[in-house]
Design an enzyme around this catalytic site. Structure first.
Site, PDB file in Angstrom:
ATOM      1  N   PRO A 188       0.864  -1.194   0.000  1.00  0.00           N
ATOM      2  CA  PRO A 188       0.000   0.000   0.000  1.00  0.00           C
ATOM      3  C   PRO A 188       0.899   1.242   0.000  1.00  0.00           C
ATOM      4  O   PRO A 188       1.296   1.726   1.048  1.00  0.00           O
ATOM      5  CB  PRO A 188      -0.811  -0.143   1.288  1.00  0.00           C
ATOM      6  CG  PRO A 188       0.002  -1.021   2.170  1.00  0.00           C
ATOM      7  CD  PRO A 188       0.898  -1.864   1.317  1.00  0.00           C
ATOM      8  N   ASP A 211       5.774   2.785   2.315  1.00  0.00           N
ATOM      9  CA  ASP A 211       4.839   1.680   2.599  1.00  0.00           C
ATOM     10  C   ASP A 211       3.962   2.091   3.785  1.00  0.00           C
ATOM     11  O   ASP A 211       4.456   2.227   4.911  1.00  0.00           O
ATOM     12  CB  ASP A 211       5.664   0.424   2.930  1.00  0.00           C
ATOM     13  CG  ASP A 211       4.811  -0.822   3.114  1.00  0.00           C
ATOM     14  OD1 ASP A 211       3.612  -0.680   3.456  1.00  0.00           O
ATOM     15  OD2 ASP A 211       5.351  -1.939   2.937  1.00  0.00           O
ATOM     16  N   HIS A 212       2.677   2.243   3.511  1.00  0.00           N
ATOM     17  CA  HIS A 212       1.773   2.770   4.538  1.00  0.00           C
ATOM     18  C   HIS A 212       1.558   1.782   5.692  1.00  0.00           C
ATOM     19  O   HIS A 212       1.020   2.133   6.733  1.00  0.00           O
ATOM     20  CB  HIS A 212       0.425   3.148   3.902  1.00  0.00           C
ATOM     21  CG  HIS A 212      -0.251   4.303   4.587  1.00  0.00           C
ATOM     22  ND1 HIS A 212      -0.031   4.608   5.908  1.00  0.00           N
ATOM     23  CD2 HIS A 212      -1.127   5.232   4.132  1.00  0.00           C
ATOM     24  CE1 HIS A 212      -0.758   5.668   6.240  1.00  0.00           C
ATOM     25  NE2 HIS A 212      -1.423   6.069   5.184  1.00  0.00           N
ATOM     26  N   ARG A 213       1.974   0.531   5.521  1.00  0.00           N
ATOM     27  CA  ARG A 213       1.859  -0.416   6.634  1.00  0.00           C
ATOM     28  C   ARG A 213       2.874  -0.082   7.717  1.00  0.00           C
ATOM     29  O   ARG A 213       2.701  -0.438   8.871  1.00  0.00           O
ATOM     30  CB  ARG A 213       2.115  -1.850   6.136  1.00  0.00           C
ATOM     31  CG  ARG A 213       1.027  -2.365   5.220  1.00  0.00           C
ATOM     32  CD  ARG A 213       1.431  -3.690   4.611  1.00  0.00           C
ATOM     33  NE  ARG A 213       2.658  -3.581   3.807  1.00  0.00           N
ATOM     34  CZ  ARG A 213       3.227  -4.600   3.181  1.00  0.00           C
ATOM     35  NH1 ARG A 213       2.701  -5.798   3.270  1.00  0.00           N
ATOM     36  NH2 ARG A 213       4.324  -4.428   2.465  1.00  0.00           N
ATOM     37  N   VAL A 214       3.958   0.572   7.283  1.00  0.00           N
ATOM     38  CA  VAL A 214       5.071   0.823   8.198  1.00  0.00           C
ATOM     39  C   VAL A 214       5.173   2.308   8.566  1.00  0.00           C
ATOM     40  O   VAL A 214       5.515   2.667   9.682  1.00  0.00           O
ATOM     41  CB  VAL A 214       6.394   0.349   7.541  1.00  0.00           C
ATOM     42  CG1 VAL A 214       7.592   0.642   8.421  1.00  0.00           C
ATOM     43  CG2 VAL A 214       6.325  -1.136   7.210  1.00  0.00           C
TER      44      VAL A 214
END
Ligand code: CAO
Length: 551
Positions: free
Chosen positions: A349, A523-526
């Site tokens: 993402p 990375d939007h997860r991180v």
């Protein structure tokens, strides 16, 4: 303390069933209703629960044993239960678990040539059972006793066969539906069948005509006839359903494991929980692929058909219809990098933040340094400054220098920076190691050597591995901003475009400044948007006053 013999309870019309799984062993503490063993006929499998809580003292059954109602499964030392009150059968025991009954209901003998409704038969004590598999589809020609769907409770799974032959006109259930006794399952057309007892039903399947003795009255011929089908037909053939207990099926469904592709190591090829775990591990390690993965794998690394994402297929166009064409196979590097880029674009993402950095003073310094060093042969590039500034920003915001490992974030205490190099064979990303320990001159020199190696096709795997962050510079070419794709397992990439003189308001007036466009993909997860904005702002501050690198 009392020893209680736990017996096989009423399991309906199943005469003898095979023990296919032992779920407890001597010494285990079991709760009331906890599943002890799994038994199986050719159409149904069910878990036998314990009627008593306590410690297992003795197992009285082994894998492969045949058991029936009343067979002793095991002996439990039950706390607080007097020996005299130990119930002889599970059903009669105090607090007994509901017996896992999969009852065979005698089939109503009937016949018709019109549409026939097939309902869920008496399936014993089971309520709200889930349809886990649909084995037929509208238009199929169905035989008597052919299994239509498989239903499953938390303790048993069973196939529901058709009581009639005919063409399936309508199927009233789908996977995931819950059904109960009497629910309409399907409507068959042109159905002509008689199914009395299970054995008679098997005979009827071979007889296309309706026996005169049970032929329906003519008036009923076109009417819808309601028929109850048996839940279980001993001796009827199974239809290739994977051999596994309901709990293993549930486990496989939760993981998305296609059970039919798992090799069973249990009795008669039965699939155990360990088999499902082993399969999952092999897929995760890349040692095997599911059939679905194999079918959707990108052909030659150039891209799949989109079906894996539920997308419509890639358009197939005969380009030659519209004008002359020439076909040229993509090079090896393009194919490999294409597959990687596709995976990274689809799986991460990613968000891109754009910003500008004032490099007026830095560029002046770079030009003067190059003049001074003309004789050394080493040209200091803007990219080398960006790498050095990037390391400072990565140190201040360490999550940009991390990688995801499942739910764990791996922070790296080294700063190896990859840079995208445009080569005749395609895009390559050589890596400069330990940039935190190197000066701009050394980085410039290594970069020019690596770029040459890349263009000459001489980079080895070691030259391209281990990066913690990547910078992709199009500055020498042009453009304003772009959205670079993250080079997994890294979590961010910096894109740089061509700097240009722009009017910048200094609080009193517009002044000409050399502005460098930055595009940071993360990375939007991180990483969060705020952290990305701060990273860019910090990077901009360093580039506008490079002395900050020393701080
Ligand atoms: N703004 C303005 N000019 C710039 C600049 C910038 N951001 N960056 C470099 N330049 C100028 C340099 O000053 C140099 O000009 P001179 O020849 O007048 O000195 C010229 O552009 C060429 O730069 P360079 O080749 O010396 O060095 P580089 O650091 O810009 O590039 C390399 C090296 C290997 C990164 C480059 O050759 C390359 O391959 N770039 C493409 C990367 C790429 O394809 N990225 C896209 C990936 S996504 O598909």
């Amino acid at each position: 303390m009392a020893l209680v013999e736990v017996q096989v309870p009423d399991i309906g019309d199943f005469d003898e069933v095979t023990v296919i799984e032992l779920m407890v062993k001597v010494g285990d503490t079991v709760k009331t209703e906890q599943s002890l063993i799994t038994v199986e006929s050719d159409k149904a499998s069910m878990e036998i629960p314990s009627s008593t809580a306590g410690v297992v003292k003795e197992m009285r059954v082994a894998l492969g044993d045949k058991v029936k109602q009343g067979s002793i499964v095991l002996v439990v030392e039950a706390a607080g239960v007097a020996a005299a009150s130990a119930a002889p059968t599970a059903a009669a025991a105090p607090g007994a678990a509901p017996a896992p009954v999969a009852t065979v209901t005698p089939v109503v003998a009937s016949a018709a040539s019109g549409p026939v409704q097939v309902h869920v038969p008496d399936i014993g004590d089971f309520k709200d059972v889930v349809v886990i598999e649909v084995m037929v589809k509208p238009g199929d020609t169905i035989k008597v006793e052919q299994s239509l769907v498989t239903v499953e409770s938390d303790k048993a799974s069973m196939e529901i066969p058709s009581s009639h032959a005919g063409v399936l006109k309508q199927l009233n259930v789908k996977v995931g539906d819950t059904v109960n006794i009497g629910d309409l399952l399907a409507i068959l057309e042109g159905a002509v069948s008689v199914a009395a007892a299970p054995v008679a039903a098997a005979t009827a399947a071979l007889v296309p005509a309706v026996p005169a003795a049970v032929a329906a009255p003519t008036a009923l011929a076109s009417a819808v006839v309601t028929v109850t089908a048996p839940a279980h037909v001993p001796g009827a053939p199974t239809l290739g359903l994977p051999h596994a207990s309901p709990s293993v099926r549930k486990f496989a469904r939760e993981l998305g494991v296609p059970l039919e592709e798992v090799k069973g190591s249990g009795l008669k090829g039965r699939i155990t929980e360990a088999d499902v775990q082993g399969f999952t591990k092999a897929v995760m390690l890349g040692a095997t692929q599911t059939k679905a993965q194999a079918a959707k794998a990108p052909a030659g690394g150039s891209g799949g058909d989109g079906a894996g994402l539920g997308l419509i297929p890639w358009p197939k166009v005969d380009f030659a219809k519209f004008g002359p064409i020439e076909r040229k196979e993509m090079g090896r590097i393009k194919k490999i990098s294409g597959a990687n880029l596709l995976r990274n674009a689809v799986m991460i993402p990613a968000v891109t933040n754009h910003d500008d950095a004032d490099i007026t003073d830095l560029e002046a310094f770079r030009v003067s340094t190059n003049k001074e060093n003309e004789k050394s042969g080493v040209k200091v590039t803007m990219l080398a400054f960006l790498i050095k500034a990037g390391v400072a920003a990565l140190k201040k915001y360490p999550e940009f220098n991390s990688s995801l490992d499942g739910d764990t974030l791996v922070y790296k205490n080294y700063w190896h920076i990859g840079f995208a190099a445009d080569t005749p064979n395609g895009l390559m990303v050589p890596v400069i190691r330990d940039c935190d320990k190197k000066g701009v001159l050394q980085i410039s020199q290594e970069m020019s050597e690596m770029a040459k190696k890349a263009r000459d096709g001489k980079l080895g795997p070691a030259d391209m591995s281990g990066a913690t962050f990547t910078i992709s510079s199009l500055g020498g070419i042009g453009g304003k901003y772009f959205t670079p794709i993250i080079n997994a397992p890294e979590v961010a990439i910096l894109g740089v475009c061509k700097s240009s003189m722009e009017p910048v308001w200094d609080g009193k007036q517009f002044v000409p400044r050399l502005m460098l466009p930055l595009s940071l993909t993360w990375d939007h997860r991180v990483i969060d948007g705020a952290a990305a904005a701060r990273f860019n702002a910090f990077l901009g501050q360093i580039l506008s006053d490079f002395r900050r690198v020393l701080l």
